[in-house]
Design a protein around this motif. Sequence first.
Motif, mmCIF file in Angstrom:
data_model
loop_
_atom_site.group_PDB
_atom_site.id
_atom_site.type_symbol
_atom_site.label_atom_id
_atom_site.label_comp_id
_atom_site.label_asym_id
_atom_site.label_seq_id
_atom_site.Cartn_x
_atom_site.Cartn_y
_atom_site.Cartn_z
ATOM 1 N N VAL A 160 -6.658 9.440 -6.242
ATOM 2 C CA VAL A 160 -6.632 7.982 -6.367
ATOM 3 C C VAL A 160 -5.433 7.536 -7.205
ATOM 4 C CG1 VAL A 160 -7.868 5.995 -7.294
ATOM 5 C CG2 VAL A 160 -9.114 7.743 -6.011
ATOM 6 N N GLN A 161 -5.138 8.243 -8.279
ATOM 7 C CA GLN A 161 -3.972 7.893 -9.099
ATOM 8 C C GLN A 161 -2.677 8.053 -8.326
ATOM 9 O OE1 GLN A 161 -4.345 8.797 -13.668
ATOM 10 N NE2 GLN A 161 -5.278 10.503 -12.551
ATOM 11 N N ALA A 162 -2.619 9.054 -7.458
ATOM 12 C CA ALA A 162 -1.412 9.260 -6.644
ATOM 13 C C ALA A 162 -1.184 8.096 -5.688
ATOM 14 C CB ALA A 162 -1.531 10.568 -5.867
ATOM 15 N N PHE A 188 -15.264 11.675 -7.631
ATOM 16 C CA PHE A 188 -14.482 11.986 -8.829
ATOM 17 C C PHE A 188 -13.051 12.405 -8.473
ATOM 18 C CE2 PHE A 188 -18.943 12.890 -9.785
ATOM 19 C CZ PHE A 188 -19.128 12.108 -10.903
ATOM 20 N N ALA A 189 -12.507 11.865 -7.386
ATOM 21 C CA ALA A 189 -11.169 12.247 -6.915
ATOM 22 C C ALA A 189 -10.094 11.452 -7.664
ATOM 23 C CB ALA A 189 -11.062 12.030 -5.410
ATOM 24 N N GLN A 214 1.880 -1.337 -7.248
ATOM 25 C CA GLN A 214 1.955 -0.729 -8.585
ATOM 26 C C GLN A 214 0.557 -0.508 -9.187
ATOM 27 O OE1 GLN A 214 4.110 -3.435 -7.720
ATOM 28 N NE2 GLN A 214 5.492 -1.752 -7.150
ATOM 29 N N GLY A 215 -0.475 -0.854 -8.442
ATOM 30 C CA GLY A 215 -1.829 -0.651 -8.917
ATOM 31 C C GLY A 215 -2.363 -1.778 -9.792
ATOM 32 N N GLN A 216 -1.684 -2.934 -9.798
ATOM 33 C CA GLN A 216 -2.094 -4.062 -10.621
ATOM 34 C C GLN A 216 -2.878 -5.079 -9.786
ATOM 35 O OE1 GLN A 216 -1.495 -4.055 -13.984
ATOM 36 N NE2 GLN A 216 -0.621 -2.023 -13.586
#
Length: 505
Positions: free
Chosen positions: A424-426, A419-420, A269-271
């Motif tokens: 990265v968020q995906a 700056f991608a 989850q990116g945590q």
Amino acid sequence: MNIPATLDLNQAIETFKQTIAPLLAVGEISSWDGVALKAREEAIRAAALVLAGQVIALLLHELSEHPDSQREANQRTRSSRGFMARSQGKRRVKVLTVGNVVVEFKVGYILNGVSQQKRKGKRKAGQRGPSQGQGFYPLLRWLGLEEQVSPLVWSVVAAAGMLSRSFAQATEQLQQWGIELSEKRVVRLTYGFGQIGLALTDQWLAQLQQGQLPTGQTFEGQRVGLSVDGGRTRLRYNKRGRRRATKRRGDRGHWREPKLFTLYAIDEQGQRINTVKLPVINDGTFTGIEGFMSLLEMYLVKLGVVHAQQVLLLADGAPWIWHRIPALLERLGLPKDRLIELIDFYHASQHLKDFAEAAFSKAQVARKWFEAARSSLKRGKLAQLLTQMQQILAQKHTRQQRKAMTTPFNYFNDQPQRFAYGQVQAMNLPIGSGAIESLIRQVVNLRLKGNGKFWLPEHAEILLQGRCYWAAGRWDTFCAEILTAKLDAKRLEIVEPNASDLAVA
């Protein structure tokens, strides 16, 4: 005021009962309010802490009197025995426990001799003949009592000294919990605690330099985040030349930038993950870029970052970071396709804002363009954004405007691979360096940085390391490492306590 240990559990409980009985009386109900209740709570707490100290004192006495204790202590401290070590019999020592209870007992003392090579020319002030070496109490070293305080008291004092806003505040807080020490003693215990922590780090760094530090498996198969940044602290250095009438040379202050990093695993989850098996690792140093890179490399090897599934390097645009850290990871064996280099989105946004304010004279127009540009950058449309910035640069502007616009434009144009944000968020990875920014604030700004604060370099280094462990939620791990460090004294060079500081005539 110190309270002598009774070494009698029944007597300690009876004294506690006698103390606590009047504190349980309600009396006139109209006399009660929040202030009265708080005062009663403090008195009950003080009595309970004295009872706890008496029980701990009894435990320490039982440990010292156990028939197998000295044998076990000698066995566990065997590495501390140096040249011609010999027993000096038993000596009386005092140890402070919680509640300000002091227990006294006799323990064996070992004196280490000095080899003939080291003995030549070594002489203490006022001493006749060669130095006789340093000694230690095996039982005290084994149980972490060498500072004449119990391990709990020592760790609590060190935590207060490192985490409070000042040593004066730490001393006051400790008194509220039944530990009455002078501010000078709090300072000494805090720095003594931290010196062992630094010695442990030096030991690991030495193993790294000698090629003896094994590669760990902690981050094997994990997605790992690595963020780097710096703060500001004023250090003081002694001036050269002759001493003043006060016998001091004076000092001068210089602002130095401590460099810190945070290293952590990231879940799906990116945590950030922070568990016993996957801890957050924070550390830093005042020793400059080379010292920082050695420290970082030691942790990268120790945690096995080369076995990670992916490594996200998230930082600002400082050139030294991007020149050195990716090269270090590659040298350690991390494949290039597993490394993602990303400049913190909020630092990048600030450069976009600088460009907008230089390009447009009207604040409303500049703000509107900045918000649209920031949105495009976050969605990963850097190519279109660079084209738009080039078109604005090509328009008529003053020389000063063009100069102010060129710097942020080159910031993006010279390193587009960092700056991608959309990509990265995906992947459910963070794009902001909030973790390291928070670390700088907690570790540096709230303790080390401030008006009128000047630190000796060695003291600043101690507080920096201790607060890094605390901010990572690893204070208990830090304490455990320090309290057992001297059991491997052959690899750990630590200043030994003076026997005269412990012995009681």
